[in-house]
Design an enzyme around this catalytic site. Structure first.
Site, PDB file in Angstrom:
ATOM      1  N   SER A   1      14.664   2.734 109.882  1.00 40.76           N
ATOM      2  CA  SER A   1      15.459   1.680 110.520  1.00 40.76           C
ATOM      3  C   SER A   1      16.697   2.228 111.215  1.00 40.76           C
ATOM      4  CB  SER A   1      15.900   0.696 109.431  1.00 40.76           C
ATOM      5  OG  SER A   1      16.954  -0.110 109.899  1.00 40.76           O
TER       6      SER A   1
ATOM      7  N   GLU B   1      19.384   0.897 110.985  1.00 38.33           N
ATOM      8  CA  GLU B   1      20.491   0.715 110.035  1.00 38.33           C
ATOM      9  C   GLU B   1      20.905   2.050 109.407  1.00 38.33           C
ATOM     10  OE1 GLU B   1      22.382  -2.239 108.948  1.00 38.33           O
ATOM     11  OE2 GLU B   1      21.652  -2.618 110.960  1.00 38.33           O
TER      12      GLU B   1
ATOM     13  N   TYR C   1      20.998  -1.219 101.750  1.00 34.69           N
ATOM     14  CA  TYR C   1      19.724  -1.194 102.479  1.00 34.69           C
ATOM     15  C   TYR C   1      19.633   0.078 103.343  1.00 34.69           C
ATOM     16  CZ  TYR C   1      16.342  -2.239 106.173  1.00 34.69           C
ATOM     17  OH  TYR C   1      15.304  -2.162 107.064  1.00 34.69           O
TER      18      TYR C   1
HETATM   19  P1  GDR Z   1      20.349  -6.490 110.798  1.00 39.32           P
HETATM   20  O1  GDR Z   1      19.862  -7.973 111.201  1.00 39.32           O
HETATM   21  O2  GDR Z   1      21.327  -6.513 109.701  1.00 39.32           O
HETATM   22  O3  GDR Z   1      20.764  -5.820 112.068  1.00 39.32           O
HETATM   23  O4  GDR Z   1      19.016  -5.827 110.236  1.00 39.32           O
HETATM   24  P2  GDR Z   1      20.554  -9.412 111.075  1.00 39.32           P
HETATM   25  O5  GDR Z   1      19.851 -10.260 112.062  1.00 39.32           O
HETATM   26  O6  GDR Z   1      20.582  -9.891 109.669  1.00 39.32           O
HETATM   27  O7  GDR Z   1      22.087  -9.146 111.512  1.00 39.32           O
HETATM   28  C1  GDR Z   1      22.422  -8.713 112.819  1.00 39.32           C
HETATM   29  C2  GDR Z   1      23.921  -8.833 113.031  1.00 39.32           C
HETATM   30  O8  GDR Z   1      24.276 -10.212 113.109  1.00 39.32           O
HETATM   31  C3  GDR Z   1      25.507 -10.419 112.399  1.00 39.32           C
HETATM   32  N1  GDR Z   1      25.618 -11.825 111.983  1.00 39.32           N
HETATM   33  C4  GDR Z   1      24.751 -12.474 111.184  1.00 39.32           C
HETATM   34  N2  GDR Z   1      23.618 -12.066 110.600  1.00 39.32           N
HETATM   35  C5  GDR Z   1      22.921 -12.963 109.848  1.00 39.32           C
HETATM   36  N3  GDR Z   1      21.782 -12.589 109.285  1.00 39.32           N
HETATM   37  N4  GDR Z   1      23.395 -14.251 109.651  1.00 39.32           N
HETATM   38  C6  GDR Z   1      24.553 -14.706 110.219  1.00 39.32           C
HETATM   39  O9  GDR Z   1      24.946 -15.858 110.049  1.00 39.32           O
HETATM   40  C7  GDR Z   1      25.269 -13.766 111.031  1.00 39.32           C
HETATM   41  N5  GDR Z   1      26.429 -13.863 111.762  1.00 39.32           N
HETATM   42  C8  GDR Z   1      26.611 -12.680 112.330  1.00 39.32           C
HETATM   43  C9  GDR Z   1      25.372  -9.448 111.233  1.00 39.32           C
HETATM   44  O10 GDR Z   1      26.653  -9.232 110.644  1.00 39.32           O
HETATM   45  C10 GDR Z   1      24.794  -8.243 111.935  1.00 39.32           C
HETATM   46  O11 GDR Z   1      25.832  -7.498 112.549  1.00 39.32           O
HETATM   47  C11 GDR Z   1      17.720  -6.091 110.772  1.00 39.32           C
HETATM   48  C12 GDR Z   1      16.731  -6.158 109.584  1.00 39.32           C
HETATM   49  O12 GDR Z   1      15.490  -6.610 110.053  1.00 39.32           O
HETATM   50  C13 GDR Z   1      16.563  -4.809 108.944  1.00 39.32           C
HETATM   51  O13 GDR Z   1      15.545  -4.888 107.928  1.00 39.32           O
HETATM   52  C14 GDR Z   1      16.131  -3.805 110.021  1.00 39.32           C
HETATM   53  O14 GDR Z   1      15.986  -2.521 109.459  1.00 39.32           O
HETATM   54  C15 GDR Z   1      17.175  -3.786 111.137  1.00 39.32           C
HETATM   55  O15 GDR Z   1      17.320  -5.084 111.673  1.00 39.32           O
HETATM   56  C16 GDR Z   1      16.773  -2.843 112.247  1.00 39.32           C
END
Ligand code: GDR
Length: 327
Positions: free
Chosen positions: A127, A129, A151
């Site tokens: 990933s 990440e 993670y």
């Molecule tokens: P990520 O995905 O952590 O990049 O991992 P996510 O969509 O959860 O978050 C992306 C960014 O958005 C910001 N964010 C929020 N995120 C979520 N989930 N909910 C919210 O309300 C919100 N507001 C802002 C987060 O802080 C973050 O910066 C995904 C997963 O699929 C992993 O398993 C994978 O490895 C990576 O993508 C590549």
């Protein structure tokens, strides 16, 4: 008929990959954990050609039995605790499944092996990440890792142990360093689907606002349907290797929100968005942008769906999905 064994079969990528491999004539097996796994009902209806095999990434003997049963040519290890936010609260479980689960799968492959002239090939879902607090931009296969969550740390272990087993035991094991990949099958907890689904519900009068965390972080978002092709291509090469899979475009969460609202004709999106500290993470990955030149040159892979088309597809899907519920 080639045979594929997929962990994480009920997740977004497992579903896309099962569909893709089935269309290519594969016999598809999927590891299913737990008794009465509720997602299996959906799997049986939508993917009747997938043969479920019981087992758990926390249980090595079950993986050995599963491989003995499926006799796969290719294993795709997509199973993980994959929600970054949850990994802060369930760090040990994440290390066990997302990290040690990879080691168990490698050991199971070593034990079962496959045919002498056709050893089992492994794809490991690494990933972006792992890059975390990025050391360089854009990120390539050679960019050092600096994970920012339990993670990310577990994925670094998984990545490194794949390289180590490949070098130590001559396994055909590849890692795809996949940047964020989304689509209508994405879980509602991830930010793209949370936004497109909420925007659809707001448009339909079912919801008043979206509550989000950090709006400034930037991600390189592609379409999951494109990314599973790269997984398969990696296992068709003469030599195992690791590849970055990304679009090379980055957008902020704010860009995502503005675009999704614009899709339903709402320009004053700030009136519908509230921030809540509970959605902020203890440590954040601020900027991801991948350089997938190696995959493009060596695998002949390229993404077909750009960010705007992806969000359009997801909003259209969620308008239908939510609309069907009230009709
Ligand atoms: P990520 O995905 O952590 O990049 O991992 P996510 O969509 O959860 O978050 C992306 C960014 O958005 C910001 N964010 C929020 N995120 C979520 N989930 N909910 C919210 O309300 C919100 N507001 C802002 C987060 O802080 C973050 O910066 C995904 C997963 O699929 C992993 O398993 C994978 O490895 C990576 O993508 C590549």
């Amino acid at each position: 008929m080639p045979r594929a064994f997929i962990t994480g079969i009920t997740g977004q990528d497992g579903q896309h990959l099962a569909e893709f491999l089935h269309a290519k004539g594969y016999e598809v097996f999927g590891l299913v954990k737990g008794q009465n796994n509720p997602r299996m009902v959906q799997m049986r209806d939508e993917f009747p050609y997938v043969e479920p095999v019981p087992g758990d990434l926390a249980d090595l003997p079950s993986l050995v039995k599963a491989l003995e049963f499926a006799q796969p040519d290719e294993v795709y290890n997509l199973g993980a605790i994959s929600f970054v936010a949850v990994s802060f609260n369930q760090a040990e479980l994440t290390a066990n499944i997302t990290g040690l689960g990879v080691l168990r799968m490698l050991e199971a492959i070593r034990m079962v092996g496959g045919a002498k002239n056709n050893p089992i090939r492994l794809y490991q879902a690494s990933s972006s990440e792992m890059f975390g607090k990025v050391r360089e931009t854009p990120q390539t296969e050679l960019t050092p890792f600096h994970p920012r969550s339990p993670y990310g740390c577990a994925k670094v272990f998984g990545h490194d142990i794949v390289v180590n087993y490949r070098e130590s035991y001559d396994l055909f094991a590849c890692s795809g360093i996949l940047f964020n990949h989304e689509g209508p099958r994405r879980g509602l907890e991830f930010v793209t689907r949370k936004v497109t689904n909420s925007v659809a519900r707001i448009k339909l009068g079912l919801q008043q606002e979206i509550v989000l965390g950090n709006l400034d972080s930037k991600r390189d978002w592609g379409y999951a349907g494109d990314y599973v092709k790269a997984m398969w291509l990696m296992l068709q090469q003469d030599q195992p290797d690791d590849y970055v899979v990304a679009t090379g475009q980055t957008n902020s969460i704010e860009d995502l929100v503005a675009l999704a609202f614009a899709e339903v004709g709402i320009e004053n999106w700030r009136d519908y968005v509230r921030q809540d500290p509970k959605f902020f993470r203890p440590a954040e990955v601020d900027l991801l942008i991948g350089d997938s030149s190696k995959a493009r040159i060596q695998l002949g892979w390229k993404p077909e769906v750009d960010f705007a088309s992806l969000i359009k597809m997801m909003v259209a899907h969620d308008l239908r999905f939510e609309g069907d519920k009230i009709r």
